[in-house]
Design an enzyme around this catalytic site. Sequence first.
Site, PDB file in Angstrom:
ATOM      1  N   HIS A   1       0.814  -1.214   0.000  1.00  0.00           N
ATOM      2  CA  HIS A   1       0.000   0.000   0.000  1.00  0.00           C
ATOM      3  C   HIS A   1       0.848   1.266   0.000  1.00  0.00           C
ATOM      4  O   HIS A   1       0.317   2.364  -0.112  1.00  0.00           O
ATOM      5  CB  HIS A   1      -0.993   0.016   1.182  1.00  0.00           C
ATOM      6  CG  HIS A   1      -0.404   0.284   2.519  1.00  0.00           C
ATOM      7  ND1 HIS A   1      -0.087  -0.711   3.420  1.00  0.00           N
ATOM      8  CD2 HIS A   1      -0.110   1.452   3.141  1.00  0.00           C
ATOM      9  CE1 HIS A   1       0.382  -0.169   4.527  1.00  0.00           C
ATOM     10  NE2 HIS A   1       0.385   1.140   4.383  1.00  0.00           N
TER      11      HIS A   1
ATOM     12  N   ASP B   1      -0.023  -7.751   1.730  1.00  0.00           N
ATOM     13  CA  ASP B   1       0.395  -6.346   1.656  1.00  0.00           C
ATOM     14  C   ASP B   1       1.920  -6.271   1.705  1.00  0.00           C
ATOM     15  O   ASP B   1       2.518  -5.935   2.729  1.00  0.00           O
ATOM     16  CB  ASP B   1      -0.237  -5.559   2.808  1.00  0.00           C
ATOM     17  CG  ASP B   1      -0.069  -4.055   2.648  1.00  0.00           C
ATOM     18  OD1 ASP B   1       0.549  -3.619   1.655  1.00  0.00           O
ATOM     19  OD2 ASP B   1      -0.558  -3.317   3.533  1.00  0.00           O
TER      20      ASP B   1
ATOM     21  N   SER C   1       4.349   2.315   8.189  1.00  0.00           N
ATOM     22  CA  SER C   1       3.980   1.286   7.218  1.00  0.00           C
ATOM     23  C   SER C   1       5.185   0.858   6.385  1.00  0.00           C
ATOM     24  O   SER C   1       6.002   1.678   5.974  1.00  0.00           O
ATOM     25  CB  SER C   1       2.899   1.823   6.273  1.00  0.00           C
ATOM     26  OG  SER C   1       1.677   1.985   6.931  1.00  0.00           O
TER      27      SER C   1
END
Length: 240
Positions: free
Chosen positions: A69, A110, A194
């Site tokens: 992402h 992811d 992230s």
Amino acid sequence: MMHVLWVLLPMMLVFNRGGCMRGLILGGHEAKPHSRPYMVYILYRRNSGETVSCDGFLVREDFVMTAAHCKGHSMLVFPGVHNKSAIKPDSRLRVTQHVHPEYSSDRRNDIMLLKLSPNVTLTNWVKLLQLPQTEHEAANTTACLVPGWGATARGGENSQVLREVNVTVDPSLNCDTSRTICTRGQAGPFKGDSGGPLVCGNVAYGVVAACDIIKGKITYQYTRIAHSLTWINKIMNPLH
């Protein structure tokens, strides 16, 4: 030596998935400078022109691993960073992005690899982080570490220096355990973290993907790297 890597990628960055941003994510401390030499700071622009950040980590001289992402335009990747204010870009390398083919917006798979060309030069400040060796490999300890430059409080700005927080893997959290690892508590990764690694015993077992509120408690979710080893090996060793 710092390296700056440009690549054109699609857009998206979301860390919280169900309300984590409402709570305070505290804990952790500044990492000893360059004690996590595998860490990579990533900047990119969204379609709106906004500049956002993610983390990543070196897994080979020619590959950075991060979250799928963390896709965006005009990506800049900086190995060897501790304090972001000291970044002095001195070169640009080509990057090819490889998003897991089964990645979905609900954070399944992811994970993304960035192929570097030419390779980075390994130094005392730029080193590799080991990956699991088998698809069923699990950490031999539940005590793990998450480093990153993310925010340390609700509404706060991302940290200028690399920080790290100790977390405990909780197998009882009823995650999709074939693809996901979870930790829980007030201390953990937050917005801006992230794509960073979940490190257990000097091995990266997870990629920071999302957080959620489950039964009133904050749960941090990491993409399980071992689950994707077949795909990782196919991308990193295409001729084998």
